[in-house]
Design an enzyme around this catalytic site. Sequence first.
Site, PDB file in Angstrom:
ATOM      1  N   HIS A  13      -8.595 -12.264   2.484  1.00 14.98           N
ATOM      2  CA  HIS A  13      -9.925 -12.209   1.842  1.00 14.98           C
ATOM      3  C   HIS A  13     -10.805 -13.353   2.364  1.00 14.98           C
ATOM      4  O   HIS A  13     -11.985 -13.153   2.666  1.00 14.98           O
ATOM      5  CB  HIS A  13      -9.806 -12.391   0.317  1.00 14.98           C
ATOM      6  CG  HIS A  13      -9.088 -11.301  -0.405  1.00 14.98           C
ATOM      7  ND1 HIS A  13      -8.048 -11.537  -1.284  1.00 14.98           N
ATOM      8  CD2 HIS A  13      -9.280  -9.954  -0.401  1.00 14.98           C
ATOM      9  CE1 HIS A  13      -7.635 -10.391  -1.790  1.00 14.98           C
ATOM     10  NE2 HIS A  13      -8.349  -9.422  -1.263  1.00 14.98           N
ATOM     11  N   LYS A  37      -4.209  -1.247 -11.025  1.00 18.11           N
ATOM     12  CA  LYS A  37      -3.409  -2.474 -10.931  1.00 18.11           C
ATOM     13  C   LYS A  37      -3.371  -3.244 -12.240  1.00 18.11           C
ATOM     14  O   LYS A  37      -4.390  -3.367 -12.918  1.00 18.11           O
ATOM     15  CB  LYS A  37      -3.975  -3.382  -9.828  1.00 18.11           C
ATOM     16  CG  LYS A  37      -3.952  -2.761  -8.436  1.00 18.11           C
ATOM     17  CD  LYS A  37      -4.617  -3.683  -7.434  1.00 18.11           C
ATOM     18  CE  LYS A  37      -4.666  -3.068  -6.041  1.00 18.11           C
ATOM     19  NZ  LYS A  37      -5.506  -3.859  -5.119  1.00 18.11           N
ATOM     20  N   ARG A  86      -7.623  -3.028   6.916  1.00 15.74           N
ATOM     21  CA  ARG A  86      -6.463  -3.617   7.582  1.00 15.74           C
ATOM     22  C   ARG A  86      -5.843  -2.653   8.583  1.00 15.74           C
ATOM     23  O   ARG A  86      -5.429  -3.027   9.657  1.00 15.74           O
ATOM     24  CB  ARG A  86      -5.398  -4.006   6.544  1.00 15.74           C
ATOM     25  CG  ARG A  86      -5.777  -5.200   5.729  1.00 15.74           C
ATOM     26  CD  ARG A  86      -4.893  -5.343   4.542  1.00 15.74           C
ATOM     27  NE  ARG A  86      -5.072  -4.205   3.659  1.00 15.74           N
ATOM     28  CZ  ARG A  86      -4.671  -4.161   2.409  1.00 15.74           C
ATOM     29  NH1 ARG A  86      -4.019  -5.174   1.887  1.00 15.74           N
ATOM     30  NH2 ARG A  86      -4.885  -3.103   1.657  1.00 15.74           N
ATOM     31  N   SER A 124      -2.813  -8.757  -1.814  1.00 16.14           N
ATOM     32  CA  SER A 124      -2.522  -9.518  -3.034  1.00 16.14           C
ATOM     33  C   SER A 124      -1.225  -9.013  -3.668  1.00 16.14           C
ATOM     34  O   SER A 124      -0.425  -9.788  -4.191  1.00 16.14           O
ATOM     35  CB  SER A 124      -3.662  -9.369  -4.047  1.00 16.14           C
ATOM     36  OG  SER A 124      -4.857  -9.864  -3.521  1.00 16.14           O
TER      37      SER A 124
HETATM   38  O1  PNS Z   1      -9.123  -5.371  -4.084  1.00 13.37           O
HETATM   39  P1  PNS Z   1      -9.074  -3.923  -4.527  1.00 13.37           P
HETATM   40  O2  PNS Z   1      -8.126  -3.759  -5.713  1.00 13.37           O
HETATM   41  O3  PNS Z   1      -8.768  -2.975  -3.408  1.00 13.37           O
HETATM   42  O4  PNS Z   1     -10.557  -3.581  -5.026  1.00 13.37           O
HETATM   43  C1  PNS Z   1     -10.870  -2.304  -5.553  1.00 13.37           C
HETATM   44  C2  PNS Z   1     -12.163  -2.391  -6.390  1.00 13.37           C
HETATM   45  C3  PNS Z   1     -11.992  -3.387  -7.534  1.00 13.37           C
HETATM   46  C4  PNS Z   1     -13.313  -2.799  -5.499  1.00 13.37           C
HETATM   47  C5  PNS Z   1     -12.441  -0.948  -6.951  1.00 13.37           C
HETATM   48  O5  PNS Z   1     -11.366  -0.527  -7.736  1.00 13.37           O
HETATM   49  C6  PNS Z   1     -13.744  -0.886  -7.763  1.00 13.37           C
HETATM   50  O6  PNS Z   1     -14.813  -0.764  -7.189  1.00 13.37           O
HETATM   51  N1  PNS Z   1     -13.621  -1.024  -9.115  1.00 13.37           N
HETATM   52  C7  PNS Z   1     -14.761  -0.951 -10.018  1.00 13.37           C
HETATM   53  C8  PNS Z   1     -14.853   0.429 -10.659  1.00 13.37           C
HETATM   54  C9  PNS Z   1     -15.512   1.400  -9.679  1.00 13.37           C
HETATM   55  O7  PNS Z   1     -16.684   1.304  -9.398  1.00 13.37           O
HETATM   56  N2  PNS Z   1     -14.708   2.342  -9.098  1.00 13.37           N
HETATM   57  C10 PNS Z   1     -15.180   3.218  -8.044  1.00 13.37           C
HETATM   58  C11 PNS Z   1     -15.597   4.559  -8.555  1.00 13.37           C
HETATM   59  S1  PNS Z   1     -14.211   5.487  -9.116  1.00 13.37           S
END
Ligand code: PNS
Length: 156
Positions: A13, A37, A86, A124
């Site tokens: 990150h 998660k 990635r 993570s």
């Molecule tokens: O680091 P990550 O876990 O891959 O991040 C994923 C994250 C937190 C960016 C994603 O789950 C997210 O955008 N969460 C907020 C809720 C949302 O807007 N979801 C997308 C539409 S279903």
Amino acid sequence: MYPGSFDPITCGHIDIINRASKFCNKLIVAVLVNKEKKPFFSFEERIELIKETTKDLDNIEVITFDGLLVNLFKTYDIDFIIKGLRAVSDFEYEFQMAQINKALEQRAETLFMMTSPRYSYLSSSVVKEIFLFGGEINNFVPPIVRKAMNKKKEMK
Ligand code: PNS
């Protein structure tokens, strides 16, 4: 805006934040909820670790939000979303997210950055698993994150 769950922030990150901050006037690092998660660190702890590990950069703002990412477009003047890729395996999920976000909010353009090869295996979740089984995570997270993880483990 660079969104993620950052639970915890890793060297991968930080690499994206460093590189992205060079072509953004301001980079908002947004700590959001990933419903898939179970969190290890609280929002406050994650924010603190992101601030500490990016303190040498002067154009970073760290925020948190427990709703839809696209709702942040109403509050902040966001030009684009940055995501790290990635490997090809990330693409399917990120492609869907980019499309969903765009369908929900016309302004939500997603730009993808390739993760540096030395972090292409890092996540993570992997860091937490190695840590919880007593493995060495020195090369994957900054020392301050490792210390916070040790402290958290003692408290649990
Ligand atoms: O680091 P990550 O876990 O891959 O991040 C994923 C994250 C937190 C960016 C994603 O789950 C997210 O955008 N969460 C907020 C809720 C949302 O807007 N979801 C997308 C539409 S279903």
